[in-house]
Design an enzyme around this catalytic site. Structure first.
Site, mmCIF file in Angstrom:
data_model
loop_
_atom_site.group_PDB
_atom_site.id
_atom_site.type_symbol
_atom_site.label_atom_id
_atom_site.label_comp_id
_atom_site.label_asym_id
_atom_site.label_seq_id
_atom_site.Cartn_x
_atom_site.Cartn_y
_atom_site.Cartn_z
ATOM 1 N N GLY A 277 -2.953 8.608 10.614
ATOM 2 C CA GLY A 277 -2.785 9.398 9.387
ATOM 3 C C GLY A 277 -4.121 9.600 8.686
ATOM 4 O O GLY A 277 -4.453 10.716 8.263
ATOM 5 N N HIS A 278 -4.897 8.518 8.563
ATOM 6 C CA HIS A 278 -6.224 8.644 7.945
ATOM 7 C C HIS A 278 -7.111 9.568 8.788
ATOM 8 O O HIS A 278 -7.864 10.388 8.255
ATOM 9 C CB HIS A 278 -6.934 7.289 7.881
ATOM 10 C CG HIS A 278 -6.272 6.272 7.009
ATOM 11 N ND1 HIS A 278 -5.699 5.135 7.515
ATOM 12 C CD2 HIS A 278 -6.115 6.220 5.668
ATOM 13 C CE1 HIS A 278 -5.219 4.412 6.508
ATOM 14 N NE2 HIS A 278 -5.451 5.052 5.385
ATOM 15 N N GLN B 170 1.921 8.955 -5.395
ATOM 16 C CA GLN B 170 0.474 8.808 -5.619
ATOM 17 C C GLN B 170 -0.203 10.182 -5.649
ATOM 18 O O GLN B 170 -1.062 10.457 -6.504
ATOM 19 C CB GLN B 170 -0.122 7.949 -4.505
ATOM 20 C CG GLN B 170 -1.636 7.993 -4.427
ATOM 21 C CD GLN B 170 -2.209 7.013 -3.430
ATOM 22 O OE1 GLN B 170 -2.231 5.821 -3.688
ATOM 23 N NE2 GLN B 170 -2.688 7.493 -2.287
ATOM 24 N N ARG C 81 0.089 -1.084 6.303
ATOM 25 C CA ARG C 81 0.919 -2.281 6.102
ATOM 26 C C ARG C 81 1.936 -2.486 7.226
ATOM 27 O O ARG C 81 2.611 -3.511 7.231
ATOM 28 C CB ARG C 81 1.627 -2.197 4.752
ATOM 29 C CG ARG C 81 0.675 -2.412 3.568
ATOM 30 C CD ARG C 81 1.438 -2.495 2.266
ATOM 31 N NE ARG C 81 0.635 -3.018 1.187
ATOM 32 C CZ ARG C 81 0.105 -2.274 0.208
ATOM 33 N NH1 ARG C 81 0.265 -0.973 0.191
ATOM 34 N NH2 ARG C 81 -0.591 -2.851 -0.762
HETATM 35 O O1 PAF Z 1 -3.735 5.486 -0.581
HETATM 36 C C1 PAF Z 1 -4.643 4.633 -0.612
HETATM 37 O O2 PAF Z 1 -5.116 4.134 0.410
HETATM 38 C C2 PAF Z 1 -5.165 4.164 -1.968
HETATM 39 O O3 PAF Z 1 -4.147 4.088 -2.908
HETATM 40 C C3 PAF Z 1 -6.344 5.017 -2.470
HETATM 41 C C4 PAF Z 1 -5.926 6.454 -2.737
HETATM 42 C C5 PAF Z 1 -7.481 4.990 -1.469
HETATM 43 C C6 PAF Z 1 -6.861 4.434 -3.800
HETATM 44 O O4 PAF Z 1 -7.270 3.121 -3.644
#
Ligand code: PAF
Length: 283
Positions: free
Chosen positions: A36-37, A155, A189
């Site tokens: 995903g990243h 978020q 996680r």
């Molecule tokens: O989604 C995340 O990994 C975190 O919440 C973020 C946006 C990097 C902020 O620490």
């Protein structure tokens, strides 16, 4: 790829790029990178001339009994993957570098309302921690765009609202959730899941898909929520919530609202899983 820990070094590097007229993208992360990243970084690479990735396990967004100490840290492996994808700069600040006066005395950014519901209700202070660190990262890098995953739907809305309210000159891009073959949303996680729990975990997304189907079929929101919650519990998860909301602001949907999202959080062993599924009733 340049690796930078100090704020003055980061500022020098990015202001040099700005002076050259280069478009910069920021991908903020807490590391332990997964597909995903990497999709965010690939997209950033396509959209901007320079790509900055930050890895910072932000203590301000963890509650006192949460997993800050245990959060998986895999910096060298992450750095190799980022270099292979062509990221230009990896920013890895220290906690003292980000919060030099200490966390308690640091200025905070709060997006009221949106931060207090759903995940915010069970994780008080979490979204203040997220908004504060993201605001700071945006101010440090001053990117043209910043990219986040839609898996963390709440978020993403908190960040969009903060950027709008504070008139921050950055475009926020939300990218679709990347999933394992069985539907489980990728998350740093997921490493907490024991094998038997890992087998149950895709039940979260299945329950969301069924809830979305019921909504599309005309079922009432309260029934969809109750059935979805019961399905999670029957599937061996400990549901925290399964909720149908307006996609634009996570408010309770009215009859006229057609763009909805079903969001859920559930515990499974040591892991707290979250996921969501968008439903457009006009499709
Ligand atoms: O989604 C995340 O990994 C975190 O919440 C973020 C946006 C990097 C902020 O620490």
């Amino acid at each position: 790829m340049i690796r930078v820990a100090d704020i003055p070094d980061l500022r020098r590097q990015v202001s040099g790029w700005r002076a050259q007229g280069l478009r910069t993208a920021l991908v903020p992360t807490m590391g332990n990178l997964h597909a995903g990243h990497l999709a965010l970084v690939r997209s950033a690479r396509e959209l901007a001339g320079r790509v900055v990735v930050s890895i910072f396990v932000n203590p301000l967004q963890f509650g006192p009994s949460e997993d800050f100490a245990a959060y998986p840290r895999t910096l060298e492996r992450d750095a190799e993957q980022l270099a292979a994808l062509g990221a230009d700069l990896l920013f890895v600040p220290t906690v003292d570098g980000m919060y030099p006066r200490g966390q308690a005395d640091h200025t905070r950014v709060e997006v009221p309302g949106l931060s207090d519901i759903l995940c915010g209700a069970s994780r008080p202070g979490h979204f203040v921690g997220v908004a504060t660190v993201v605001c700071k990262l945006l101010n440090l890098v001053q990117p043209d765009l910043a990219l986040f995953g839609e898996k963390d739907f709440q978020q993403l809305l908190v960040i969009r609202r903060m950027v709008e309210d504070l008139c921050l000159p950055v475009a926020i891009h939300g990218l679709p959730t990347v999933r394992e073959a069985d539907g489980l949303a990728m998350s740093s996680r997921n490493v907490y899941l024991q094998p038997a729990e890992r087998a149950l975990a895709p039940g979260l997304y299945r329950a969301l898909l069924r809830a979305a189907e019921r909504l599309s079929g005309g079922a009432a929101v309260v029934e969809v929520e109750a059935q979805g919650y019961a399905e999670l519990a029957a599937g061996g998860l400990e549901p925290e919530y399964l909720s149908v909301r307006r996609a634009c602001d996570l408010g309770p949907p009215g009859a006229e609202d057609l763009d909805l999202v079903v969001l859920a959080a559930a515990r499974l062993g040591r892991a707290r899983l979250i996921d969501n599924c968008r439903v457009r009733l006009d499709d």
